[in-house]
Write an enzyme that holds these catalytic residues in place. Sequence first.
Site, PDB file in Angstrom:
ATOM      1  N   CYS A 251      66.689  21.804   7.648  1.00 38.05           N
ATOM      2  CA  CYS A 251      65.726  22.876   7.955  1.00 38.05           C
ATOM      3  C   CYS A 251      66.308  24.267   7.736  1.00 38.05           C
ATOM      4  O   CYS A 251      65.571  25.232   7.554  1.00 38.05           O
ATOM      5  CB  CYS A 251      65.240  22.743   9.391  1.00 38.05           C
ATOM      6  SG  CYS A 251      64.486  21.150   9.707  1.00 38.05           S
TER       7      CYS A 251
ATOM      8  N   HIS B 238      61.340  29.073  10.722  1.00 39.46           N
ATOM      9  CA  HIS B 238      61.150  27.729  10.183  1.00 39.46           C
ATOM     10  C   HIS B 238      60.059  27.051  11.000  1.00 39.46           C
ATOM     11  O   HIS B 238      60.057  27.117  12.231  1.00 39.46           O
ATOM     12  CB  HIS B 238      62.464  26.948  10.279  1.00 39.46           C
ATOM     13  CG  HIS B 238      62.273  25.479  10.213  1.00 39.46           C
ATOM     14  ND1 HIS B 238      61.600  24.869   9.173  1.00 39.46           N
ATOM     15  CD2 HIS B 238      62.644  24.479  11.065  1.00 39.46           C
ATOM     16  CE1 HIS B 238      61.576  23.565   9.385  1.00 39.46           C
ATOM     17  NE2 HIS B 238      62.193  23.303  10.532  1.00 39.46           N
TER      18      HIS B 238
ATOM     19  N   ASN C  20      55.892  20.144   9.445  1.00 37.86           N
ATOM     20  CA  ASN C  20      57.263  20.627   9.258  1.00 37.86           C
ATOM     21  C   ASN C  20      57.728  20.192   7.866  1.00 37.86           C
ATOM     22  O   ASN C  20      57.918  19.001   7.619  1.00 37.86           O
ATOM     23  CB  ASN C  20      58.148  20.025  10.363  1.00 37.86           C
ATOM     24  CG  ASN C  20      59.603  20.458  10.262  1.00 37.86           C
ATOM     25  OD1 ASN C  20      60.068  20.898   9.218  1.00 37.86           O
ATOM     26  ND2 ASN C  20      60.330  20.310  11.354  1.00 37.86           N
TER      27      ASN C  20
END
Length: 332
Positions: free
Chosen positions: A114, A259, A289
């Site tokens: 991420c 993020h 995500n």
Amino acid sequence: MYHTKIAGVGHYVPENIITNQDLEKHMDTTDAWITERTGIKERRFFTEGKDTTALMGVKAAKLAIQRSGINKDEIDFIIFATLSPDFYFPGSGVIVQDQLGLPNIGALDIRNQCSGFIYGLSIADQFIKTGMYKNILLIGSETQSNFIELSDRHRNMAVIFGDGAGAVVLSRTDQTNIGILSTHLHAEGKYAEELINYHPGTRNKIRITPEMLTDGSILPYMNGNMVFKHAVVRFEEVIREALDANQLTPKDIDLLIPHQANLRISQFIQKKFAFPDEKVFNNIQQYGNTTAASIPIALSEAWEQGLITPGKLICLAAFGSGFTWGSALVKC
Ligand code: UT7
């Protein structure tokens, strides 16, 4: 010393929309649970034979190059951030290099999950600052729908992750008052196994066994609660670190693009800094995500919505598997 500006942004998401209601058909979950715990309403899943991690990256890159105003042949280097490459090796960056028809330039794949985009931004910034390269193509792209399992046993991860790609062209500038002001990178490897995909790793001689498929150990594992607790602390810390390094305060930030891990994490950070809604960009509701792709997709959408204009101060921040985390401050 030179400075690095974001010259162009682009993104591509697969057309296949998977709603929470679609997931309800495959596992014991509900739209209400997913919405309340994550904010996600839908995500995109790739179409086999059409999209791959590299090819989605190419589509995002073409848009970023077009919007940057440079010719593709002016790109000196490619950085590709992903945890879901097309192949175990080689990396996806070389496929992009070939697909874009860029003759013999270097292509680097990085695996920082991420935080991959922030790590990539920092690497690109160093190369540009030192004068080694003038224009760098940085891509974050993920195909995660093919390693999550739409089942009860994997429901905590299956409802969160999605596919997509984002890209930026980073260019040298002589202007000292714009561009990347600083980047800040961190890791804490003692938590590597809290969000991990063990297989097919190299610890075992036989890297995939029928048992792994049956017992589910082939699937990625996430200790969601623990990731969440660390994320909220590290996000705040690393944003403050960036502000302190530049003698700035939260009030100076025009737009925070975190993020897109979980809407609740974004809201928690927003509250910590007392940011009004318009200062925090979220699109996890539509895409879930997308790991290394989440920040560049959000950056591209924010730009399309007219939120990124000259003079604005943008803060990017990420946290994820590793654990790794990082931030960047960018003056547009
Ligand atoms: O990008 C960085 C990496 N990832 C993240 O940042 C994710 C961080 N973590 C999270 O977002 C959250 O921890 C999750 C959304 C993954 C989970 O939310 P939570 O509030 O932490 O739930 P939990 O794991 O504590 O589970 C609560 C309950 C459990 O049931 P019991 O044991 O209380 O009966 C789970 O089995 O919710 C259950 N559960 C589900 N229920 C319906 C887990 N997944 C689901 C699901 N649908 N999809």
